[in-house]
Design an enzyme around this catalytic site. Sequence first.
Site, PDB file in Angstrom:
ATOM      1  N   TYR A  86       0.827  -1.221  -0.044  1.00 19.80           N
ATOM      2  CA  TYR A  86       0.026  -0.134  -0.048  1.00 19.80           C
ATOM      3  C   TYR A  86       0.769   1.408  -0.042  1.00 19.80           C
ATOM      4  CZ  TYR A  86      -3.974  -3.142   1.105  1.00 19.80           C
ATOM      5  OH  TYR A  86      -4.927  -3.989   1.290  1.00 19.80           O
ATOM      6  N   LYS A 138       9.263   7.224  -3.231  1.00 26.79           N
ATOM      7  CA  LYS A 138      10.243   6.119  -3.008  1.00 26.79           C
ATOM      8  C   LYS A 138       9.911   4.956  -3.651  1.00 26.79           C
ATOM      9  CE  LYS A 138      11.051   5.869   1.261  1.00 26.79           C
ATOM     10  NZ  LYS A 138      11.315   5.791   2.799  1.00 26.79           N
ATOM     11  N   ARG A 194      -6.815   1.858  -5.494  1.00 25.97           N
ATOM     12  CA  ARG A 194      -7.996   1.591  -4.419  1.00 25.97           C
ATOM     13  C   ARG A 194      -8.705   2.664  -4.482  1.00 25.97           C
ATOM     14  NH1 ARG A 194      -7.489  -1.012   1.783  1.00 25.97           N
ATOM     15  NH2 ARG A 194      -6.394   0.887   2.007  1.00 25.97           N
ATOM     16  N   GLU A 204     -14.192  -7.497   4.396  1.00 22.13           N
ATOM     17  CA  GLU A 204     -13.833  -6.636   5.635  1.00 22.13           C
ATOM     18  C   GLU A 204     -14.783  -6.919   6.722  1.00 22.13           C
ATOM     19  OE1 GLU A 204     -11.392  -3.109   4.854  1.00 22.13           O
ATOM     20  OE2 GLU A 204     -12.321  -3.242   2.777  1.00 22.13           O
ATOM     21  N   ASP A 258     -10.762  -4.485  10.071  1.00 26.50           N
ATOM     22  CA  ASP A 258     -12.011  -4.383  10.101  1.00 26.50           C
ATOM     23  C   ASP A 258     -13.060  -5.154  10.403  1.00 26.50           C
ATOM     24  OD1 ASP A 258     -12.305  -1.300   8.973  1.00 26.50           O
ATOM     25  OD2 ASP A 258     -11.001  -2.038   7.300  1.00 26.50           O
ATOM     26  N   ILE A 281       2.650  -3.245   4.525  1.00 22.55           N
ATOM     27  CA  ILE A 281       2.440  -1.985   4.999  1.00 22.55           C
ATOM     28  C   ILE A 281       3.779  -1.405   5.031  1.00 22.55           C
ATOM     29  CG2 ILE A 281       0.334  -1.980   5.876  1.00 22.55           C
ATOM     30  CD1 ILE A 281       1.568  -2.249   8.627  1.00 22.55           C
ATOM     31  N   HIS A 282       4.880  -2.329   5.036  1.00 26.67           N
ATOM     32  CA  HIS A 282       6.113  -1.691   5.085  1.00 26.67           C
ATOM     33  C   HIS A 282       7.097  -2.382   3.987  1.00 26.67           C
ATOM     34  CE1 HIS A 282      10.214  -0.317   6.557  1.00 26.67           C
ATOM     35  NE2 HIS A 282       9.608   0.473   7.541  1.00 26.67           N
ATOM     36  N   ASP A 302      -2.505 -39.948  -5.904  1.00 26.84           N
ATOM     37  CA  ASP A 302      -3.907 -39.948  -6.405  1.00 26.84           C
ATOM     38  C   ASP A 302      -4.225 -38.543  -7.034  1.00 26.84           C
ATOM     39  OD1 ASP A 302      -4.654 -38.461  -4.508  1.00 26.84           O
ATOM     40  OD2 ASP A 302      -5.917 -40.130  -3.333  1.00 26.84           O
TER      41      ASP A 302
END
Length: 309
Positions: free
Chosen positions: A16, A27, A79, A145, A177, A243-244, A291
């Site tokens: 994100y 970045k 998003r 969520e 959430d 997130i990082h 199988d």
Amino acid sequence: MSVVARRLWPRRALFYTPGSDMRKIEKLRKLSGAGIPDFVALDLEDGVAMSAKTQARENIANTYEGLRADMPNVQFGIRVNSVSSGLLSEDLRILRELKYAPSCLLLPKVDSAEEVREFVETYSLALGRCRWKLKAPVPLVSFIETAQGLLNMRESFQAILDSQYIKHEATVFGSDDFVASIGAHRSQNGEELMYARQKLVAHAKAFNIQAIDMVWIDFKNLEGLQENSMQGANLGFTGKQVIHPANIETVQRVFSPTEEKVQWASELLEQFAEHEKSGKGAFVFRGKMIDMPLVKQAENIIVSMRSAS
């Protein structure tokens, strides 16, 4: 329900980036090697304060084409805000600013088929105002969520499948959430989420889409991240939210098949192909009875390996 098998863009790590933060957007170009994610969500939703939504839309519109050109091995999704937020129409105005169709859209908080149909209607109206023409359905990633969203997954996913404008390729489990929606307490091992995670994976597999697991919020704890990622992979998830930047490499490694697994799967499928000519059922491979369920597992490993390569 008719679902046709298809190869999907690999989404081992969903990373994100808030659209309101130009520093973080820039970045992205500095990420390198194993730290480059498969999939980036340029966020207009939870990662952006209400007062910064307009700026976030402008930032994404101004940088989207450049990011796609500079990082062709990354899928950049947008998003948007949920249908219930009242912000969706304004978010989708971004499409008018793009030269081409977006690589992917991410729709959060999908609670019902009615919301899906409202999204499709709003999206189709936005398409009519774009300078580009839609040549193929745009990939969509849905988010489950809430308890209501979990219960209504089948109907919601079918409603997405019925649309000619979007192609449902993945669904994401929004754990925080969801915990709030059921009144649970978030634990380290996530036992309160096991039922929801398994149900989401089952629905994803039934509709032949990817299943992206919960965020690991203790992002500095890389050992815990690896354990939690392995748990998700063992449950059948195909990727994980990140997130990082420091978490990307670990997550993408865990959700990639090991060389040992690929070799096992390749040899098993080769022997199965030879054995199948005999017209018999189960057979012995490396001292174990094989199988069709194990053959299917081997096929899944090879598909996963090809998608990640």
